[in-house]
Scaffold this motif. Structure first.
Motif, PDB file in Angstrom:
ATOM      1  N   ARG A   1      19.977  14.414  82.777  1.00  0.00           N
ATOM      2  CA  ARG A   1      20.261  15.761  81.993  1.00  0.00           C
ATOM      3  C   ARG A   1      19.154  16.360  81.154  1.00  0.00           C
ATOM      4  N   ILE A   2      18.487  15.537  80.409  1.00  0.00           N
ATOM      5  CA  ILE A   2      17.304  16.155  79.666  1.00  0.00           C
ATOM      6  C   ILE A   2      16.134  16.617  80.506  1.00  0.00           C
ATOM      7  N   SER A   3      15.847  15.929  81.459  1.00  0.00           N
ATOM      8  CA  SER A   3      14.537  16.414  82.445  1.00  0.00           C
ATOM      9  C   SER A   3      14.593  17.615  83.305  1.00  0.00           C
ATOM     10  N   ASN A   4      16.077  18.079  83.383  1.00  0.00           N
ATOM     11  CA  ASN A   4      16.331  19.076  84.267  1.00  0.00           C
ATOM     12  C   ASN A   4      15.668  20.218  83.737  1.00  0.00           C
ATOM     13  N   SER A   5      15.476  20.191  82.286  1.00  0.00           N
ATOM     14  CA  SER A   5      14.754  21.429  81.903  1.00  0.00           C
ATOM     15  C   SER A   5      13.142  21.437  81.858  1.00  0.00           C
ATOM     16  N   LEU A   6      12.657  20.369  81.936  1.00  0.00           N
ATOM     17  CA  LEU A   6      11.386  20.119  82.098  1.00  0.00           C
ATOM     18  C   LEU A   6      10.849  20.216  83.451  1.00  0.00           C
ATOM     19  N   PRO A   7       9.447  20.782  83.596  1.00  0.00           N
ATOM     20  CA  PRO A   7       9.006  21.165  84.866  1.00  0.00           C
ATOM     21  C   PRO A   7       8.481  19.799  85.515  1.00  0.00           C
ATOM     22  N   ASP A   8       8.511  19.783  87.025  1.00  0.00           N
ATOM     23  CA  ASP A   8       8.414  18.503  87.484  1.00  0.00           C
ATOM     24  C   ASP A   8       6.829  18.508  87.710  1.00  0.00           C
ATOM     25  N   VAL A   9       6.286  17.298  88.041  1.00  0.00           N
ATOM     26  CA  VAL A   9       4.902  16.895  88.065  1.00  0.00           C
ATOM     27  C   VAL A   9       4.393  17.350  89.616  1.00  0.00           C
ATOM     28  N   GLU A  10       3.495  18.088  89.796  1.00  0.00           N
ATOM     29  CA  GLU A  10       3.209  18.643  91.302  1.00  0.00           C
ATOM     30  C   GLU A  10       2.076  17.505  91.669  1.00  0.00           C
ATOM     31  N   VAL A  11       2.688  16.846  92.735  1.00  0.00           N
ATOM     32  CA  VAL A  11       2.033  15.607  93.514  1.00  0.00           C
ATOM     33  C   VAL A  11       2.029  15.823  94.916  1.00  0.00           C
ATOM     34  N   GLN A  12       0.840  15.498  95.749  1.00  0.00           N
ATOM     35  CA  GLN A  12       1.094  15.628  97.227  1.00  0.00           C
ATOM     36  C   GLN A  12       2.075  14.718  97.805  1.00  0.00           C
ATOM     37  N   ASN A  13       1.869  13.394  97.389  1.00  0.00           N
ATOM     38  CA  ASN A  13       2.622  12.540  98.052  1.00  0.00           C
ATOM     39  C   ASN A  13       4.131  12.630  97.435  1.00  0.00           C
ATOM     40  N   GLU A  14       5.116  12.313  98.315  1.00  0.00           N
ATOM     41  CA  GLU A  14       6.781  12.478  98.005  1.00  0.00           C
ATOM     42  C   GLU A  14       7.163  11.269  97.451  1.00  0.00           C
ATOM     43  N   THR A  15       6.497  10.123  97.767  1.00  0.00           N
ATOM     44  CA  THR A  15       7.114   8.906  97.182  1.00  0.00           C
ATOM     45  C   THR A  15       6.672   8.740  95.663  1.00  0.00           C
ATOM     46  N   ILE A  16       5.237   9.310  95.514  1.00  0.00           N
ATOM     47  CA  ILE A  16       4.742   9.267  94.028  1.00  0.00           C
ATOM     48  C   ILE A  16       5.600  10.156  93.160  1.00  0.00           C
ATOM     49  N   ARG A  17       5.740  11.182  93.997  1.00  0.00           N
ATOM     50  CA  ARG A  17       6.594  12.336  92.988  1.00  0.00           C
ATOM     51  C   ARG A  17       8.058  11.855  92.513  1.00  0.00           C
ATOM     52  N   GLN A  18       8.671  10.826  93.388  1.00  0.00           N
ATOM     53  CA  GLN A  18       9.717  10.631  93.111  1.00  0.00           C
ATOM     54  C   GLN A  18       9.991   9.515  92.198  1.00  0.00           C
ATOM     55  N   ILE A  19       8.808   8.695  92.337  1.00  0.00           N
ATOM     56  CA  ILE A  19       8.817   7.494  91.314  1.00  0.00           C
ATOM     57  C   ILE A  19       8.322   7.986  89.962  1.00  0.00           C
ATOM     58  N   LEU A  20       7.446   9.284  89.781  1.00  0.00           N
ATOM     59  CA  LEU A  20       7.436   9.739  88.495  1.00  0.00           C
ATOM     60  C   LEU A  20       8.298  10.487  88.028  1.00  0.00           C
ATOM     61  N   LEU A  21       9.157  11.081  88.896  1.00  0.00           N
ATOM     62  CA  LEU A  21      10.569  11.740  88.302  1.00  0.00           C
ATOM     63  C   LEU A  21      11.626  10.890  87.893  1.00  0.00           C
ATOM     64  N   PHE A  22      11.735   9.739  88.568  1.00  0.00           N
ATOM     65  CA  PHE A  22      12.530   8.668  87.925  1.00  0.00           C
ATOM     66  C   PHE A  22      11.837   8.131  86.727  1.00  0.00           C
ATOM     67  N   PHE A  23      10.613   7.795  86.616  1.00  0.00           N
ATOM     68  CA  PHE A  23      10.236   7.201  85.426  1.00  0.00           C
ATOM     69  C   PHE A  23      10.526   8.153  84.209  1.00  0.00           C
ATOM     70  N   LYS A  24      10.229   9.537  84.463  1.00  0.00           N
ATOM     71  CA  LYS A  24      10.311  10.493  83.529  1.00  0.00           C
ATOM     72  C   LYS A  24      11.699  10.657  83.004  1.00  0.00           C
ATOM     73  N   GLN A  25      12.688  10.384  83.858  1.00  0.00           N
ATOM     74  CA  GLN A  25      14.016  10.500  83.597  1.00  0.00           C
ATOM     75  C   GLN A  25      14.398   9.378  82.557  1.00  0.00           C
ATOM     76  N   PHE A  26      14.170   8.144  83.298  1.00  0.00           N
ATOM     77  CA  PHE A  26      14.356   7.034  82.383  1.00  0.00           C
ATOM     78  C   PHE A  26      13.771   6.654  80.928  1.00  0.00           C
ATOM     79  N   ALA A  27      12.643   7.400  81.078  1.00  0.00           N
ATOM     80  CA  ALA A  27      11.708   7.136  79.674  1.00  0.00           C
ATOM     81  C   ALA A  27      12.437   7.986  78.620  1.00  0.00           C
ATOM     82  N   LEU A  28      12.532   9.421  79.011  1.00  0.00           N
ATOM     83  CA  LEU A  28      13.209  10.318  78.249  1.00  0.00           C
ATOM     84  C   LEU A  28      14.412   9.739  77.661  1.00  0.00           C
ATOM     85  N   GLY A  29      15.220   9.249  78.619  1.00  0.00           N
ATOM     86  CA  GLY A  29      16.770   8.923  78.275  1.00  0.00           C
ATOM     87  C   GLY A  29      16.710   7.498  77.371  1.00  0.00           C
ATOM     88  N   ASN A  30      15.738   6.710  77.857  1.00  0.00           N
ATOM     89  CA  ASN A  30      15.690   5.400  76.986  1.00  0.00           C
ATOM     90  C   ASN A  30      15.262   5.917  75.564  1.00  0.00           C
TER      91      ASN A  30
END
Length: 172
Positions: free
Chosen positions: A105-134
């Motif tokens: 919920r918090i990270s929806n207002s933050l911009p996503d990280v621009e990365v070419q690889n989709e897998t790395i983008r998903q990992i960074l998105l998950f990490f950002k969501q989990f770290a902020l929530g934690n």
């Protein structure tokens, strides 16, 4: 036949670990209550142990806590270890799940990280969501554990003084 033996063995093992957990919990609690340290020092140590236990370092939080205990001598060892015992793998799973949900919920207002690889983008998105929530969960829980520890310590010490006073009056 084999399943009944397995059930009995599992029941014995479960009772063994439950008794071991309760023994450690009781031992650490008694060590804290009989400690000569102040309530504030013990509560700060418990709160610090809670902070370390809730950070996303699964498997390493106890080692990190012991490292901080050896470096900072003013921390109450038993209070830090008690918080590590309370925030074990069973109690931390709902906290991590809720951290991810809050971080989403918090990270929806933050911009996503621009990365070419989709897998790395998903990992960074998950990490950002989990770290902020934690962080959003860990800090208030640690502060709340400080105040809860203060209240429980004062209550337990008051009850202990009352019970020793009753025993002393009965002896005289």
């Amino acid at each position: 036949m084999a399943t009944t033996k397995l059930k009995k063995w599992a029941g014995r093992k479960l009772r063994y670990y439950k008794d071991k957990f309760l023994f450690k919990l009781k031992r650490y609690t008694i060590a804290i209550l009989t400690s000569d340290k102040s309530d504030v020092s013990i509560a700060l140590s418990y709160s610090f142990g809670t902070l370390i236990a809730l950070l996303p370092t699964p498997g390493f939080s106890t080692a990190i806590g012991i490292g901080f205990i050896t470096v900072f001598k003013q921390l109450n060892k038993m209070a830090v270890l008690l918080s590590m015992l309370v925030w074990n793998a069973i109690t931390i799973i709902p906290i991590y799940w809720l951290s991810y949900k809050i971080g989403t919920r918090i990270s929806n207002s933050l911009p996503d990280v621009e990365v070419q690889n989709e897998t790395i983008r998903q990992i960074l998105l998950f990490f950002k969501q989990f770290a902020l929530g934690n962080l959003a969960m860990t800090i208030p829980i640690s502060i709340g554990s400080y105040f809860l520890a203060i209240v429980l310590l004062r209550l337990a010490r008051k009850m202990r003084l009352r019970s020793t006073g009753i025993r002393n009056q009965a002896i005289v």
